[in-house]
Scaffold this motif. Sequence first.
Motif, PDB file in Angstrom:
ATOM      1  N   ASP A  30      -6.704   1.372  -3.959  1.00  0.00           N
ATOM      2  CA  ASP A  30      -6.814   2.794  -4.287  1.00  0.00           C
ATOM      3  C   ASP A  30      -8.230   3.306  -4.054  1.00  0.00           C
ATOM      4  O   ASP A  30      -8.435   4.412  -3.535  1.00  0.00           O
ATOM      5  N   GLN A  31      -9.212   2.496  -4.436  1.00  0.00           N
ATOM      6  CA  GLN A  31     -10.622   2.874  -4.243  1.00  0.00           C
ATOM      7  C   GLN A  31     -10.951   3.021  -2.762  1.00  0.00           C
ATOM      8  O   GLN A  31     -11.608   3.984  -2.353  1.00  0.00           O
ATOM      9  N   ALA A  32     -10.497   2.060  -1.965  1.00  0.00           N
ATOM     10  CA  ALA A  32     -10.821   2.068  -0.537  1.00  0.00           C
ATOM     11  C   ALA A  32     -10.178   3.263   0.168  1.00  0.00           C
ATOM     12  O   ALA A  32     -10.808   3.918   1.012  1.00  0.00           O
ATOM     13  N   LEU A  33      -8.931   3.550  -0.175  1.00  0.00           N
ATOM     14  CA  LEU A  33      -8.242   4.685   0.436  1.00  0.00           C
ATOM     15  C   LEU A  33      -8.918   6.004   0.041  1.00  0.00           C
ATOM     16  O   LEU A  33      -9.113   6.888   0.886  1.00  0.00           O
ATOM     17  N   ALA A  34      -9.296   6.125  -1.233  1.00  0.00           N
ATOM     18  CA  ALA A  34      -9.967   7.338  -1.701  1.00  0.00           C
ATOM     19  C   ALA A  34     -11.324   7.491  -1.032  1.00  0.00           C
ATOM     20  O   ALA A  34     -11.727   8.600  -0.642  1.00  0.00           O
ATOM     21  N   ASP A  35     -12.028   6.363  -0.868  1.00  0.00           N
ATOM     22  CA  ASP A  35     -13.345   6.393  -0.231  1.00  0.00           C
ATOM     23  C   ASP A  35     -13.237   6.839   1.233  1.00  0.00           C
ATOM     24  O   ASP A  35     -14.101   7.545   1.758  1.00  0.00           O
ATOM     25  N   ALA A  36     -12.142   6.434   1.885  1.00  0.00           N
ATOM     26  CA  ALA A  36     -11.922   6.814   3.286  1.00  0.00           C
ATOM     27  C   ALA A  36     -11.336   8.224   3.396  1.00  0.00           C
ATOM     28  O   ALA A  36     -11.312   8.805   4.488  1.00  0.00           O
ATOM     29  N   GLY A  37     -10.846   8.757   2.262  1.00  0.00           N
ATOM     30  CA  GLY A  37     -10.272  10.099   2.273  1.00  0.00           C
ATOM     31  C   GLY A  37      -8.898  10.162   2.906  1.00  0.00           C
ATOM     32  O   GLY A  37      -8.527  11.174   3.500  1.00  0.00           O
ATOM     33  N   ILE A  38      -8.140   9.054   2.774  1.00  0.00           N
ATOM     34  CA  ILE A  38      -6.804   9.015   3.371  1.00  0.00           C
ATOM     35  C   ILE A  38      -5.785   8.518   2.344  1.00  0.00           C
ATOM     36  O   ILE A  38      -6.158   8.034   1.265  1.00  0.00           O
ATOM     37  N   ALA A  39      -4.514   8.608   2.687  1.00  0.00           N
ATOM     38  CA  ALA A  39      -3.432   8.069   1.865  1.00  0.00           C
ATOM     39  C   ALA A  39      -2.905   6.799   2.524  1.00  0.00           C
ATOM     40  O   ALA A  39      -3.162   6.546   3.712  1.00  0.00           O
ATOM     41  N   PHE A  40      -2.162   6.006   1.757  1.00  0.00           N
ATOM     42  CA  PHE A  40      -1.633   4.753   2.312  1.00  0.00           C
ATOM     43  C   PHE A  40      -0.745   5.020   3.523  1.00  0.00           C
ATOM     44  O   PHE A  40      -0.686   4.208   4.446  1.00  0.00           O
ATOM     45  N   GLU A  41      -0.078   6.166   3.527  1.00  0.00           N
ATOM     46  CA  GLU A  41       0.797   6.527   4.647  1.00  0.00           C
ATOM     47  C   GLU A  41       0.032   6.715   5.952  1.00  0.00           C
ATOM     48  O   GLU A  41       0.617   6.696   7.038  1.00  0.00           O
ATOM     49  N   ASP A  42      -1.287   6.900   5.839  1.00  0.00           N
ATOM     50  CA  ASP A  42      -2.119   7.081   7.035  1.00  0.00           C
ATOM     51  C   ASP A  42      -2.535   5.752   7.666  1.00  0.00           C
ATOM     52  O   ASP A  42      -3.156   5.737   8.732  1.00  0.00           O
ATOM     53  N   VAL A  43      -2.219   4.639   6.982  1.00  0.00           N
ATOM     54  CA  VAL A  43      -2.614   3.311   7.468  1.00  0.00           C
ATOM     55  C   VAL A  43      -1.614   2.831   8.516  1.00  0.00           C
ATOM     56  O   VAL A  43      -0.409   2.727   8.248  1.00  0.00           O
ATOM     57  N   ALA A  44      -2.108   2.533   9.724  1.00  0.00           N
ATOM     58  CA  ALA A  44      -1.236   2.109  10.823  1.00  0.00           C
ATOM     59  C   ALA A  44      -0.811   0.650  10.687  1.00  0.00           C
ATOM     60  O   ALA A  44       0.309   0.281  11.068  1.00  0.00           O
TER      61      ALA A  44
END
Length: 262
Positions: free
Chosen positions: A48-62
Amino acid sequence: MAQGPYYLGIDVGSTASKCVVVDAEGALVGRGLARSGAGTAGPQKAMDQALADAGIAFEDVAASCATGYGRNLMEWATSQMSELSCHAKGAASLFPGVRTVIDIGGQDAKVLSISADGDLENFAMNDKCAAGTGRFLDVMASIFGCEVSDLSGFDEQSEHVATISSTCTVFAESEVISKLSEGQPIPDIVAGIHTSVVERTAGLARRLGVKAPVVMTGGVALNRRLRERLAEKLGCDIATNEDSQLIGALGAALHAREAATR
């Protein structure tokens, strides 16, 4: 500027969870760290921290890759990869040209030999006992009622290195308590504890063979005084940086990116 697609790597250790997000170019754009590992809420917190830091949601992960002690528990990950391979890839990315990686984790210590091309060539590992690991330092710090991050400062005040002869965490704990009751200064005892870890790690490194440049990863790499003592023992400089604890997760993210774009 970061741009998708994005790739996620998570390193689920025994005592901590680390997660990173890299962008299409392989640049690190999100970081997450939780002080709890496999079997806890730590992995989700780090992610959760890493996704928030990157400014994306898990759905954005390829694509994603899990590594570390608890990697098989991450059923949502696209793939799993050995922590040895991930540490090698992560270190080679952050430190181009590295030939030796020393990683002191929560429950084990390992030394990796890296090829000129940045691939894992060989390794030596201590995973039979917690002595000489992050867990060992946690136990020692608790005796003094301080944080592990305080140990380096104590060591800097040492005038005479105390001898810690026990290689077992349980016996070393008794030995340290005994030295305290005898009135030996805490800085000298801490210097002895660091020296004990250095001796075990240096033995592991020499068994494999040390080639420069040398990089140290894992949480213990942030203990400056211990790192200096190890560098002196090995007779070479040891590089590290503020992301040293995330290198396994970074390697996992880069593996995910490679697999997806292959």
